[in-house]
Write an enzyme that holds these catalytic residues in place. Structure first.
Site, short mmCIF file in Angstrom:
data_model
loop_
_atom_site.label_atom_id
_atom_site.label_comp_id
_atom_site.label_asym_id
_atom_site.label_seq_id
_atom_site.Cartn_x
_atom_site.Cartn_y
_atom_site.Cartn_z
N ASP A 105 0.85 -1.19 0.00
CA ASP A 105 0.00 0.00 0.00
C ASP A 105 0.89 1.24 0.00
O ASP A 105 2.08 1.16 0.29
CB ASP A 105 -0.87 0.03 1.27
CG ASP A 105 -1.96 -1.04 1.23
OD1 ASP A 105 -2.42 -1.34 0.14
OD2 ASP A 105 -2.32 -1.54 2.31
N ASP A 162 -4.73 -3.24 4.96
CA ASP A 162 -5.20 -2.70 6.24
C ASP A 162 -6.72 -2.77 6.39
O ASP A 162 -7.22 -2.74 7.50
CB ASP A 162 -4.74 -1.25 6.42
CG ASP A 162 -5.09 -0.36 5.23
OD1 ASP A 162 -5.98 -0.75 4.45
OD2 ASP A 162 -4.48 0.71 5.09
N ASP A 191 -9.33 -6.26 2.35
CA ASP A 191 -8.01 -6.77 1.96
C ASP A 191 -7.79 -8.20 2.43
O ASP A 191 -6.81 -8.85 2.05
CB ASP A 191 -6.89 -5.88 2.56
CG ASP A 191 -6.78 -4.55 1.84
OD1 ASP A 191 -7.04 -4.51 0.63
OD2 ASP A 191 -6.44 -3.55 2.50
#
Length: 1065
Positions: free
Chosen positions: A480, A783, A787
Site C-alpha cells: 500500500d 489494512d 483486503d
C-alpha cells in the site's frame, strides 16, 4: 536426496493439505525421541477432534439463532394473553440448547439477587446478564427496562462510561475478558521430554550395568567411573537440551500473548480512550467500526447501518442487521459495515466465543516447510547411521569372537568379556546418538523463535511461524502507499473552493479562507467537515482536544478546528439521521442530517471521497460569488485540472459535496447523484524517511516492489517516483486492469509497478496471477477488511498494526506494528537470515556426522576398538546438536543477505556449495584423525604404559577443536572472511567460549569419568593447530567453483541478474 525430499517431505508454507501433512509423518523413521522431536508439530488427530467439537458448537448456536427468529415471528403473531406461556416454552428450549439457567424474566417475582451481587451494588447477576444476549432474550431485556435499565443494573452511565477505579471491582464480580488457556509447561516437563530419548535410556541401562560389572571386576571406586561418567554426561545433555527448549517455549509464550493483545476503543471516565481487550469489563461502552471484531457480548446503544457477520460463531454467511429493535451483539463476530456503540454485558468464558475458543487452538499450528524438510534429512541420515551402528557392532563383536576362537577361549567367558560386549553395544548406541540428527528440525524452531523475538522488538509481530521463513524467499512485495510508504501524518495542504486555490499554513487558515468565501458556504464547509466524519474529537487527560480516527479524517477535523469550527455546535444543531461509512469499494462516505425547523428543506446530505467519484455525482458547483450554479463541461474540465494538479504534487485529493432534500420522500436514504460540489481538498502525506533506501535495498536483493493504492493515479505516480518504485515499468488504474483479458494480464503484470484507484479485488487478482502464472513468492500489505482475501491468498500477508482493522490482522501472517515499509524489509532480512542460518547449521552437523561415523567405523574394523568413548561422543553430540544450533541458528542478519537474489520456490535446500564444504572438511578431518589413530604414537613420540590413553585423548581433543573451527567456517558458506560480524554475535561467542572451557575441564580434570589424561602444552598446541588448519582448508574449498543451482528469481525489467555462489566470495 532432493528427489526423495521433494516427493515425501514437501508442504506448502500456508494452508498445507492434510494429505501432505500425513505423507511426511508416515515417511519419518529412526526417531530417538518423538515427544521432543514432534513437540512443535501439529497433532492432526487432536485437531480433527477439536474441529468436530467446534462444528457441533456452531450448529448448536445456529439452531438457537433460528429458534430465536422463529420465536419472534410466532410471538408477534399470537394473542398477548398467551404471550407469557409461549415465551416460557420457547425460553426453556433456549435453556436446553445453550445449557444455562433460566433468567429473571422467567423467574417468579420472589427471586432475590445473591447477597454478593447486592453488596457489590449491582442489580443483576453475571449468568442472568450473560444469558440475555446469548439467548437474544427480549422478554428479559424488557423486564430490566431495556438497555438503559441494564446500564442502571450494572451501575454505569451511558455518557461517562465505566470509572477506571471500578475496573478491578467489576472483574471480581463479572469476570475478566480472558479465555481459558492451557497452563504453561514447567521446566521439569521439558526435562521429562528430553529423558524420553530411547538411545539415552539404553545408554543409561548400559551405564548401570557397567557400574555393576566394573565394581565386581575392578573394585570400588575405580570400577564405577565409566558408568557414572556416562550417567553424568546424559544428565548434562538432558539439562542443556531442556534449558534450550524451555527458553524457546517462553519466547513463543510472549509472542502468543502479544498476538492476543488487541486495543479496543471505549468510553471511560467521560472520554474516549484505548484499552487492552483483556482489560474490558462489564459496563464498558465500546466503539465499533468496519473491520472490528466484537470483543465481548453486549447490547447495541447507538449507531448507523451496523451489519454483523456471525459466520465465525454460527457458520452462516448471511450478515445480520443490528439496531435498537435487535440489539444483541455476540463476541467473536465481525463488523461488516456501519458503526456503533455497544454496552458490554458479558466477558471471557461467559460468552459463546469464549466457549468456542476452547476448541480453536487445539492440535497446534502447522509445521513450517523447513521443519518438514529437515525431518526428511534427519530420517535419511538416521537410516545411514543406524546401518553404520549395526555394522560397527557386528564388526567389533566379530573381531572379539574371532580372537577368542583363535586363542581357543570360546568356551571361557568372564565378567571382562561381558564388559567388552557391553562396551561394543554402547559404542553402537552412541553412533546412533551422534548419527541421528534429532536437533535438525528443532534448530528451525530455535532460529524462528529467536528471529520472531527480535522482530517483535523491531515492530513486526509474526503470527505464523512459516511466514518468517517464507519472507526470506519473497520475490515480490505488493505494498500500500498510505501509511506504509508515507508517514500517515496527514495535513490539509491546499484547498480549491469557490473557483480559487489556496495553500493552507498552520495558524492562518481562517484568515486565508474566510475572506474568500461567502459566510453561508464557509458554514457549509465546516458542517460537512464536522458531521460527515467517522472520527471523533475528544478531551485528553490533559484537557486538550484529541482526534480519534483515521489519519485522513483527522487531517480534515484538524483543518476544521484551524478554521475556527466547533463540532459540538453542528452536532447539536443538526441531528444525524443516517450514515454510510467509508469503505474501499465505494471510496466515499455519506451522511444524512435533519435540518432545523423553519427551513425550506427537511434534510441535507453530505458526501466526501475519491475526487473523480464525487465529481461524477455532482451536477452543480459553488462559483466564485458563492452561488450554486450548474456544473458545465468547461467547469468539469477545470475541476479535473485542479485534481490532477494537486495529485501531481503528491497530494491526496478528495472532494466535498452536499445536497439539500425537500420534503420527506428521500429521508430514509442517502442520494447518489445531483450533488453540489463545495471544495476539492489536497492532503499532504510525506514519504517516510528511509523508504527510498529500503526500496533500493529490495531492488538490490532482487525483490520487485509494486505499489497498489486506492489513490489518484497522478498522486500514486508522484509518490512511486519519489520512493524509487516507478522506474521503467507501467502505472495502471484499477478499472483498466479489471477490463484486461487473461492473456493481456499475463503480458502486462510483470511490467506493472503502480496500480492506482484499485479495489481489494484487484489486489487479490494481481496476487493470484503473480503466484499461479509467474510462480512468484508474493508478500502483500493490507489494512482494510476487504483486503482479507488478498492477505489470505498471498504467500505472506502483512497487515498494518496502526491503520489495519482486526479482520485484516486476523487474516495476516505478520502484523507491521509501525505501518512502515522499512519494517517489511527488515522482516525479509530476518527471513533470509533464518534460511541461511539453518543451512549453516546443517552443513556443520552433517560434517560432524560424517566424520564421527567414518572414524568409529574404520577404527572398529581395523583395530577392533573405537577411539572415542561413550562420554566423549555424548559431549560431541551436545556440541553439534544443542550448542551448535544455539551458535549458528541464532546469528543476526548482515547486509550481505540483501545483496543476493531470493531463493526460488523449488530451490534445493542442501546446495552444491554446502556439499563441497561438507565433503572437503570431512575428508580433511577423517584423514587427520585416522593418521593419528594408526600412526599417532610414532608421530607424537608417545611411549610408556599410558601412551594409548594419551593418544586417544589427543584424538578426542583434536576432533573437538576441528568442530570448533569448522563451526567458525560454517558462519559463511561462500565468503572467505568468516570472522566478519562474529564479535557482534554474542550468542555465538558464548557458545564458543563455553565449548572450549568445558573441553579443557573434561581433558584436564575429568579423566576418571571421560577416560582422558591431562595433556602437555605441546599436545594441546598440536590439537588446536590441527583444528586451525580447517580454516585454511575452508579457504581452499571456497576457491573451487561450483555450478549455481537453477531457480527462478524475478527482477525489475532492466536490472541485471545478481551474482550467486562463488562470485560472492
Amino acid at each position: 536426496m532432493e528427489k526423495y525430499l521433494r516427493e515425501n517431505f514437501n508442504v506448502q508454507p500456508k494452508n498445507p493439505s492434510e494429505a501432505a501433512l500425513r505423507r511426511w509423518r508416515s515417511a519419518v523413521s529412526v526417531v530417538k525421541n518423538p515427544r521432543r522431536r514432534f513437540r512443535m508439530v501439529a497433532n492432526l488427530a487432536q485437531r480433527a477432534d477439536a474441529e468436530q467439537k467446534r462444528k457441533k458448537l456452531q450448529e448448536k448456536i445456529r439452531v438457537a439463532l433460528y429458534v430465536q427468529k422463529a420465536a419472534l415471528h410466532f410471538i408477534n403473531g399470537i394473542h398477548t394473553t398467551s404471550l407469557s406461556l409461549t415465551f416460557l416454552a420457547i425460553h426453556s428450549l433456549f435453556c436446553y440448547i445453550f445449557s444455562f439457567p433460566h433468567t429473571a424474566g422467567s423467574r417468579g417475582g420472589g427471586y432475590m439477587l445473591p447477597k454478593e451481587i447486592q453488596e457489590a451494588g449491582f442489580g443483576i447477576e453475571p449468568d442472568e446478564l450473560a444469558s440475555i444476549v446469548r439467548s437474544h432474550d427480549t422478554k428479559c431485556l424488557e423486564h430490566h427496562e431495556g438497555v438503559e435499565g441494564v446500564a442502571r443494573d450494572v451501575r454505569v452511565s451511558l455518557q461517562e462510561g465505566v470509572n477506571s477505579l471500578d475496573v478491578q471491582h467489576r472483574q471480581n464480580i463479572y469476570g475478566s475478558n480472558r479465555h481459558t488457556e492451557k497452563p504453561p509447561r514447567s521446566f521439569w516437563m521439558f526435562v521429562w521430554d528430553a529423558m524420553q530419548d530411547l538411545t539415552l535410556i539404553i545408554l543409561m541401562v548400559c551405564a548401570l550395568v557397567s557400574v555393576g560389572i566394573g565394581i565386581l571386576t575392578e573394585g570400588w571406586p575405580k570400577g564405577m567411573y565409566d558408568g557414572v561418567g556416562i550417567i553424568l554426561c546424559i544428565i548434562l545433555v538432558v539439562f542443556v537440551t531442556s534449558i534450550s527448549d524451555y527458553k524457546q517455549s517462553l519466547q513463543f509464550k510472549d509472542l502468543d500473548k502479544e498476538k492476543k493483545n488487541v486495543s479496543i476503543h471505549v468510553t471511560r471516565d467521560g472520554r474516549r480512550q484505548k484499552v487492552s481487550i483483556h482489560d474490558l469489563v462489564v459496563g464498558d461502552i465500546v466503539h465499533l467500526s468496519i473491520g472490528d471484531i466484537v470483543p465481548a457480548d453486549g447490547l447495541f446503544l447507538s449507531g448507523f447501518g451496523l451489519l454483523i457477520d456471525e459466520s465465525s460463531l454460527s457458520g452462516e454467511s448471511e450478515a445480520v442487521n443490528v439496531d435498537q429493535q435487535k440489539p444483541f451483539l455476540l463476541s467473536g463476530t465481525t463488523v461488516q459495515d456501519g458503526s456503533a456503540k455497544m454496552l458490554v454485558t458479558s466477558v471471557g468464558m461467559r460468552t459463546e466465543w469464549g466457549r468456542l475458543m476452547d476448541t480453536l487452538n487445539e492440535g497446534g499450528d502447522d509445521e513450517t516447510p523447513l521443519q518438514v524438510k529437515l525431518n526428511g534429512v534427519a530420517t535419511i541420515i538416521g537410516k545411514i547411521g543406524l546401518g553404520f551402528a549395526l555394522l560397527t557392532f557386528l564388526v567389533l563383536t566379530g573381531r572379539f569372537l574371532w580372537e577368542k576362537i583363535a586363542h581357543h577361549e570360546i568356551t571361557k567367558w568372564s565378567l571382562n568379556d561381558a564388559s567388552n560386549l557391553l562396551n561394543f553395544f554402547a559404542t553402537a548406541v552412541i553412533i546412533i546418538v551422534v548419527a541421528v540428527p534429532e536437533g535438525l528440525p528443532l534448530a528451525v524452531t530455535l532460529s524462528l523463535a529467536f528471529a520472531m523475538k527480535k522482530l517483535m522488538n523491531d515492530k513486526a509481530l509474526v503470527r505464523h511461524l512459516s511466514a518468517c521463513e517464507t519472507m526470506g524467499s519473497a520475490g515480490c512485495i505488493c505494498t500500500d502507499k498510505t501509511g506504509t510508504l508515507t508517514t500517515n501524518h496527514m495535513v490539509v495542504d491546499k484547498i480549491w473552493i469557490c473557483g480559487q486555490t489556496r495553500a493552507i499554513k498552520s495558524g492562518n487558515s481562517e484568515n486565508v479562507l474566510k475572506p474568500l468565501v461567502a459566510e453561508q458556504i464557509f458554514d457549509l464547509l465546516l458542517q460537512s467537515i464536522f458531521q460527515n466524519t467517522g472520527s471523533e474529537i475528544v478531551k485528553a487527560q490533559d484537557g486538550k482536544n484529541k482526534i480519534m480516527g483515521t489519519p485522513t479524517e483527522s487531517a480534515l477535523l484538524e483543518f476544521g478546528l484551524l478554521l475556527g469550527g466547533d463540532s459540538k455546535f453542528y452536532n447539536d444543531k443538526y441531528k444525524m439521521v443516517k450514515v454510510e461509512p467509508f469503505n474501499s469499494i465505494k471510496k466515499k462516505m455519506s451522511v444524512l442530517v435533519a435540518l432545523p425547523e423553519g427551513t425550506n428543506n427537511k434534510y441535507r446530505a453530505f458526501c466526501k471521497g475519491a475526487s473523480e467519484i464525487v465529481v461524477k455525482m455532482c451536477d452543480k458547483v459553488v462559483n466564485a460569488d458563492g452561488k450554486v450554479v450548474n456544473l458545465n463541461e468547461q467547469q468539469r474540465n477545470s475541476t479535473t485540472e485542479v485534481i490532477n494538479g494537486f495529485a501531481s504534487e503528491a497530494l491526496r485529493t478528495l472532494c466535498i459535496a452536499f445536497k439539500d432534500i425537500e420534503g420527506s420522500s428521500e429521508g430514509d436514504s442517502i442520494p447518489e447523484d445531483k450533488y453540489t460540489l463545495i471544495a476539492i481538498i489536497g492532503i499532504k502525506d510525506p514519504v517516510r524517511p528511509g523508504v527510498k533506501e529500503a526500496v533500493k535495498t529490495c531492488l538490490e536483493a532482487g525483490i520487485t516492489v509494486r505499489m497498489v493504492t486506492g489513490d489518484n493515479i497522478n498522486t500514486a505516480k508522484a509518490i512511486a517516483r519519489e520512493c524509487g518504485i516507478l522506474t521503467d515499468g507501467i502505472a495502471i488504474e484499477g478499472p483498466d486492469f479489471r477490463n484486461k483479458t487473461r492473456q493481456e494480464m499475463e503480458e502486462i503484470i510483470p511490467k506493472i509497478q503502480v496500480m492506482a484507484r484499485s479495489l481489494p479485488l484487484d489486489k487479490h487478482t494481481l496476487v493470484t496471477h503473480l503466484r499461479n502464472d509467474l510462480n512468484e513468492i508474493v508478500a502483500v500489505t493490507g489494512d482494510g477488511t476487504n483486503d482479507a482475501p488478498a492477505l489470505h491468498e498471498a504467500d505472506i500477508g502483512l497487515a498494518m498494526g496502526i491503520a489495519g482493522t482486526e479482520v485484516a490482522k486476523e487474516n495476516a501472517d505478520v502484523i507491521v506494528m509501525d505501518d512502515n515499509f522499512t519494517t517489511i524489509v527488515n522482516v525479509t532480512r530476518w527471513g533470509r537470515a533464518v534460511y541461511i542460518n539453518i543451512q549453516k547449521f546443517v552443513q556443520f552437523q552433517l560434517t560432524v556426522n560424517v566424520v564421527a561415523l567414518m572414524l568409529n567405523f574404520v577404527s572398529a574394523c581395523v583395530s577392533g576398538s573405537a577411539p572415542l568413548t561413550a562420554v566423549q561422543m555424548l559431549w560431541v553430540n551436545m556440541i553439534m546438536d544443542t550448542l551448535g544450533a544455539l551458535a549458528l541458528a541464532t546469528e543476526p542478519p548482515h547486509d550481505g543477505l540483501m545483496k543476493r537474489p531470493p531463493i526460488g520456490r523449488n530451490a534445493k535446500f542442501i546446495t552444491r556449495v554446502m556439499w563441497r564444504n561438507i565433503i572437503g572438511q570431512s575428508i580433511y578431518q577423517i584423514i587427520v584423525l585416522l593418521v593419528l589413530k594408526f600412526r599417532g604414537e610414532q608421530i607424537l613420540k608417545l611411549n610408556g604404559p599410558d601412551a594409548t590413553l594419551v593418544l586417544n585423548t589427543v584424538i578426542f581433543n583434536t576432533f573437538v577443536f576441528c568442530q570448533v573451527f569448522n563451526e567458525i567456517n560454517s558462519r559463511d558458506m561462500e565468503k572467505i572472511n568468516v570472522f566478519q560480524g562474529m564479535f557482534s554475535s554474542w550468542v555465538f561467542l558464548i557458545v564458543m567460549a563455553a565449548t572450549i572451557c568445558f573441553q579443557a575441564i573434561i581433558v584436564q580434570y575429568l579423566g576418571a569419568f571421560a577416560q582422558t589424561v591431562p595433556l602437555s602444552r605441546e599436545l594441546w598446541l598440536a590439537s588446536v593447530m590441527i583444528g586451525v588448519v580447517s580454516l585454511v582448508v575452508a579457504v581452499v574449498l571456497k576457491c573451487i567453483p561450483v555450478p549455481s543451482s537453477s531457480y527462478v528469481a524475478t527482477h525489475h525489467d532492466g536490472y541485471e541478474q545478481l551474482p550467486t555462489g562463488p562470485e560472492l566470495a
